[in-house]
Design an enzyme around this catalytic site. Structure first.
Site: not given
Length: 526
Positions: A50, A264
């Site tokens: 991420d 997301e």
């Protein structure tokens, strides 16, 4: 450390941590191809799940889940570093962990610090880190930490937004203050409605200097609300009406997802006259179908639409939306002569993006690989603007060579190419013992990778081969269009040429990437 010359933003939450590679970054002598390194094996890699990218002075930083951080001077070679959060996180975040996310089923903070975003706050004169502290059953909180230097040390400031609250737990949050009620409305109790997981913050400033944070994950959708630049926390002076699928008094403005669909790692990038919204669909595991979808808007609060005019917001439940056609899929798993068949990128996602000082845009993301299970690494690609206002990802990893915006000679552009289409319903599913047909990628050992077709761009502007059509390039520019005919009809794509080193061996070849018919295509010269 002084404020950054270039400010960027963020992306997602990992469920499993791969071992962070302890690597030393350096710049190798220039390769004849123009790449920064002599060979692919010379690149100093790092595992940061991420990755949220930000630039301070002349150094690029990525901050990721599970306290993984790395830096680079060239966006190619990376080295990890540490700060007080690396080792003292239980002291720094212990109070908020005990007060909110900690539960019997999830009692260890160690694996529950996800997807931090780091930005420079000029008003505070501080670096601000927004981090998800995650709990079971959506009981999470995004918190703010600050530092004088981007490499730390970091000081805890306070919570920004909560999720997973109930009437009997609301008193531990700011929800009663915002809603003016001590009772949890029913919409926050259903993931098919407005129950979200408060993770994956992305923080940016709009054209007027207003500070915004996007956040959320799956099910209840992705949202954004204003922050107070004086504190870095929520701007309590701004209120939001309750409008189904548009706004909510506590979570602010809805920008994507909802009604139990996947989605997301929201990320916003302002360039090229648009706000671009990147969203990661599906599950992050190697065979989970993870992928980046792209939308855009003229206004930071939306509406965000894809090329076909589909909204990023879902207004009804759609099973496996990640196999559908909403959003432009920027990249998929590709097996062609330009990459190593044992290192095919799979499950690429949770990206951040940036525009550098020279105007070059990049996408920064993590990827898993066809033969390495759940191991993951950071990758960077150039984002190329198209004539009709989209951003398309370069076909090969960035290794120091950028597209020439002034264009290339026709003799360099014409020739034989491999062409792939990033189809929305194709995703990596591992090895297959027997090659199959009917869309099952006959001729490859993997199931769910895109195989190329052969085309030829002729100097007279025609296209022949397994796809036929026409092509042209704007004079004095790398901007191009190509119209191709297939079994589905005729589609016109707008994109850009780029002479780039291949992933496999850094051999420099002409490529183009383009968007049309709500799909992305890549091509590489052979």
């Amino acid at each position: 450390m002084t404020a950054p010359r270039t400010r960027l933003s963020h992306r997602l939450a990992a469920g499993m941590a791969a071992t962070t590679l302890a690597l030393t970054g350096c710049t190798a002598p220039s390769h004849s191809s123009g790449a920064i390194v002599d060979q692919v094996s010379d690149i100093k890699r790092v595992s940061v799940h991420d990755p949220s990218v930000v630039k301070a002075n002349d150094t690029y930083y990525v901050f990721g889940s599970h306290r993984a951080w790395a830096k680079s001077t060239d966006l190619v070679n990376w080295e990890t570093f540490s700060n007080n959060l690396s080792t003292d996180f239980k002291d720094i975040l212990g109070d908020i962990w005990q007060a909110w996310p900690k539960q019997p089923a999830n009692s260890d903070l160690t694996g529950n610090m996800w997807a931090p975003e780091v930005v420079w706050n000029e008003t505070m004169g501080k670096w601000c880190m927004y981090m998800s502290v995650n709990g079971t059953n959506y009981k999470s909180v995004i918190v703010l930490l600050t530092a004088d230097d981007i490499e730390g040390d970091w000081t805890y400031v306070g919570p920004v937004v909560y999720s997973g609250f109930r009437t009997d737990t609301m008193a531990a949050t700011d929800v009663p203050q915002v809603l003016g009620s001590d009772t949890t409305p029913s919409r926050y109790l259903s993931p098919g409605d407005t129950e979200i997981n408060a993770i994956d913050p992305c923080v940016t400033y709009d054209e007027d200097g207003t500070m915004w944070m996007t956040f959320g994950s799956w099910f209840g959708g992705l949202w954004m609300l204003k922050l107070d630049p004086a504190t870095g926390l929520r701007d309590y002076s701004t209120t939001y009406n309750q409008v189904e699928d548009r706004s909510d008094p506590y979570y602010g403005v809805k920008i994507a997802g909802g009604h139990a669909v996947s989605g997301e790692g929201s990320y916003l990038l302002n360039t090229n006259g648009y706000w671009y919204l990147f969203v990661s669909y599906a599950a992050l595991q190697q065979t989970g179908g993870y992928q980046v979808r792209l939308f855009r808007s003229k206004d930071i609060t939306g509406p965000y639409l894809d090329e076909a005019g589909n909204s990023a917001i879902f207004t009804s439940s759609i099973t496996e939306n990640w196999l559908g056609g909403t959003g432009i899929r920027l990249m998929s798993s590709v097996q062609w002569s330009g990459n190593d068949s044992d290192a095919i990128e799979v499950a690429q996602g949770h990206n951040s993006a940036m525009v550098d000082d020279d105007g070059t845009a990049y996408i920064v993301y993590h990827t898993r690989f066809s033969s390495r299970g759940e191991e993951h690494e950071v990758r960077v690609r150039e984002l190329l603007p198209t004539a009709d206002g989209w951003l398309t990802a370069a076909p090969y990893e960035y290794t120091g060579v950028k597209a020439a915006s002034a264009g290339y000679a026709t003799s360099e552009l014409s020739g034989d190419y491999e062409l792939v289409v990033h189809k929305t319903a194709t995703f990596f599913q591992g090895l297959q013992a027997t090659a199959k047909s009917d869309g099952d990628n006959s001729g490859t050992q993997y199931k769910g990778v895109e195989l190329p077709v052969s085309i030829t761009l002729h100097a007279n502007g025609t296209v022949s081969g397994e796809r036929t059509g026409t092509w042209n390039v704007s004079e004095g520019s790398n901007q191009m269009t190509i119209t191709l005919t297939s079994d589905d009809g005729e589609t016109t794509y707008a994109g850009a040429f780029a002479d780039l080193p291949r992933d496999k061996d850094l051999k420099q070849v002409m490529t183009f990437s383009a968007i049309g018919g709500n799909q992305s295509i890549w091509a590489s010269k052979v």
